[in-house]
Motif scaffolding. Structure first.
Motif, PDB file in Angstrom:
ATOM      1  N   ARG A  92       0.829  -1.199   0.000  1.00  0.00           N
ATOM      2  CA  ARG A  92       0.000   0.000   0.000  1.00  0.00           C
ATOM      3  C   ARG A  92       0.868   1.254   0.000  1.00  0.00           C
ATOM      4  O   ARG A  92       0.495   2.276  -0.593  1.00  0.00           O
ATOM      5  N   TRP A  95       1.890   2.308  -3.571  1.00  0.00           N
ATOM      6  CA  TRP A  95       0.914   3.091  -4.317  1.00  0.00           C
ATOM      7  C   TRP A  95       1.048   4.576  -3.993  1.00  0.00           C
ATOM      8  O   TRP A  95       0.988   5.437  -4.875  1.00  0.00           O
ATOM      9  N   VAL A  98       4.190   6.045  -5.660  1.00  0.00           N
ATOM     10  CA  VAL A  98       3.980   6.292  -7.087  1.00  0.00           C
ATOM     11  C   VAL A  98       3.179   7.574  -7.296  1.00  0.00           C
ATOM     12  O   VAL A  98       3.499   8.399  -8.174  1.00  0.00           O
ATOM     13  N   LEU A  99       2.118   7.765  -6.497  1.00  0.00           N
ATOM     14  CA  LEU A  99       1.320   8.983  -6.605  1.00  0.00           C
ATOM     15  C   LEU A  99       2.165  10.225  -6.356  1.00  0.00           C
ATOM     16  O   LEU A  99       2.060  11.225  -7.073  1.00  0.00           O
ATOM     17  N   VAL A 273      -5.717   6.120   0.275  1.00  0.00           N
ATOM     18  CA  VAL A 273      -5.163   4.777   0.408  1.00  0.00           C
ATOM     19  C   VAL A 273      -5.445   4.232   1.808  1.00  0.00           C
ATOM     20  O   VAL A 273      -5.770   3.061   1.987  1.00  0.00           O
TER      21      VAL A 273
END
Length: 289
Positions: A92, A95, A98-99, A273
Motif C-alpha cells: 500500500r 501506491w 507512485v502517486l 489509500v
C-alpha cells in the motif's frame, strides 16, 4: 498498539522489543524513547535520501564520469528497491510513493521552467531540467506519512469530509501553477485549510499511551522539518533558489507556507489509500493540556 497486520516484519520485531525490554523504564521515558524510535523509522526513506545528497556533495568528485545527479537517481532507485525487497515497506505504501512521484515531478517540471528554482547541471537521467531523483524526494514525504499512519495507529476525530479536503488539495495544487499568471490565492487556501481542519484532532498511539493533538499543529511541525531538510539540500548545491545563486543563504521562512499547503495535498493523497478512522473508546491525552 499499532495493528500487527499493518506492520512489516521488522516493525513487529521492534514492537515486541519495546514490550519486552522497555517495560521497566519509567513511563514518561519509555513513551519518549518509543516515540523517537518510531519517528526515526518513519523518516527512514527521507533520511537515506538526505544522507545520499550530503555524502555526494562532500566526497563525490566533480569530474567523475557519472554525473552526481545520475548517481543520486541510481542511489534512490537502489534504496527504494532494497526497502521493497527487504519488506521494509508494504504494497500500500508503494501506491502512495507512485502517486507522489507523479504529482511531484509534474510540479517540478513546471516550476523549473518558470525559474522558481534550479538544479545543478549534468547527467542524462532527467526530464527537461528536472533530475529524476527529485520524484523520490516527494515520495519520501509520502513514505513518512503512511509510516506514521501505521506505526502510531493514527485516528482522527472531527475529520472533515474527504471530498472537501480533495477540493481544497486540488485548488492548492492548481495554484502552484496558476499563481505565475493570475492572482496568488495561497493565503486564502491556508485560511480554508484552517477552517476545515480547525476542530480535527489526531489521536496517535505511542506505546502504552494514546495522545491527541490538533492536526493543524501536525501540519506545521512536518512543514518545519521539511524546510530544514530543504536548507540542507540547497547548502549542498543539489538545487538552488534564485536568491541563492550568488551565495548560499537560508531558504526564506515564507517557504513554510508552501510546505504547509503541500502537507494538505500529501494528507489527502494518503487518505485515499488509508481512509481516516475514528478514535477508539479508550480515550486520549491532549498533549497541549
Amino acid at each position: 498498539m499499532a495493528d500487527q497486520h499493518e506492520l512489516t516484519r521488522l516493525e513487529q520485531l521492534l514492537d515486541r522489543f519495546a514490550n519486552r525490554h522497555l517495560s521497566q523504564v519509567p513511563d514518561g521515558v519509555r513513551e519518549f524513547l518509543v516515540f523517537g524510535i518510531k519517528q526515526a523509522w518513519a523518516c527512514l526513506f527521507g533520511a537515506l535520501m538526505l544522507l545520499a545528497i550530503i555524502l555526494t556533495a562532500w566526497w563525490y568528485p566533480n569530474d567523475a564520469g557519472l554525473a552526481r545527479n545520475d548517481l543520486l537517481v541510481i542511489l534512490a532507485v537502489l534504496i527504494q528497491a532494497a526497502m521493497l525487497l527487504l519488506r521494509l515497506e508494504t504494497g500500500r505504501e508503494l501506491w502512495v510513493i507512485v502517486l507522489f512521484h507523479i504529482v511531484g515531478t509534474g510540479m517540478e517540471i513546471f516550476k523549473t521552467s518558470m525559474g522558481s528554482w534550479n538544479y545543478a547541471a549534468g547527467g542524462v537521467l532527467h526530464i527537461a531540467a528536472v533530475p529524476l531523483f527529485t520524484g523520490f524526494m516527494y515520495a519520501a514525504v509520502g513514505s513518512y506519512i503512511v509510516r506514521v499512519y501505521r506505526l502510531f495507529d493514527l485516528r482522527f476525530s472531527h475529520y472533515p469530509p474527504r471530498w472537501i479536503t480533495a477540493v481544497i488539495a486540488a485548488a492548492i495544487y492548481l495554484n502552484f501553477f496558476t499563481h505565475h499568471y493570475i492572482v496568488d490565492v495561497r493565503l486564502f487556501l491556508v485560511l480554508a485549510v484552517g477552517v476545515v481542519f480547525f476542530r480535527c484532532r489526531m489521536h496517535f498511539h505511542v506505546h502504552k499511551l494514546t495522545l491527541r493533538m490538533p492536526v493543524l499543529l501536525a501540519f506545521v511541525l512536518v512543514a518545519f522539518f521539511i524546510w530544514i531538510a530543504e536548507n540542507i539540500g540547497t547548502v549542498t548545491g543539489a538545487w538552488l533558489y534564485p536568491s541563492q545563486i550568488d551565495g548560499w543563504q537560508m531558504v526564506p521562512v515564507t517557504k513554510l507556507v508552501a510546505w504547509f499547503l503541500l502537507m494538505m495535498i500529501s494528507v489527502v493523497l494518503v487518505t485515499f489509500v488509508y481512509p481516516p478512522k475514528p478514535p477508539d473508546k479508550t480515550g486520549s491525552t491532549d498533549i497541549l493540556s
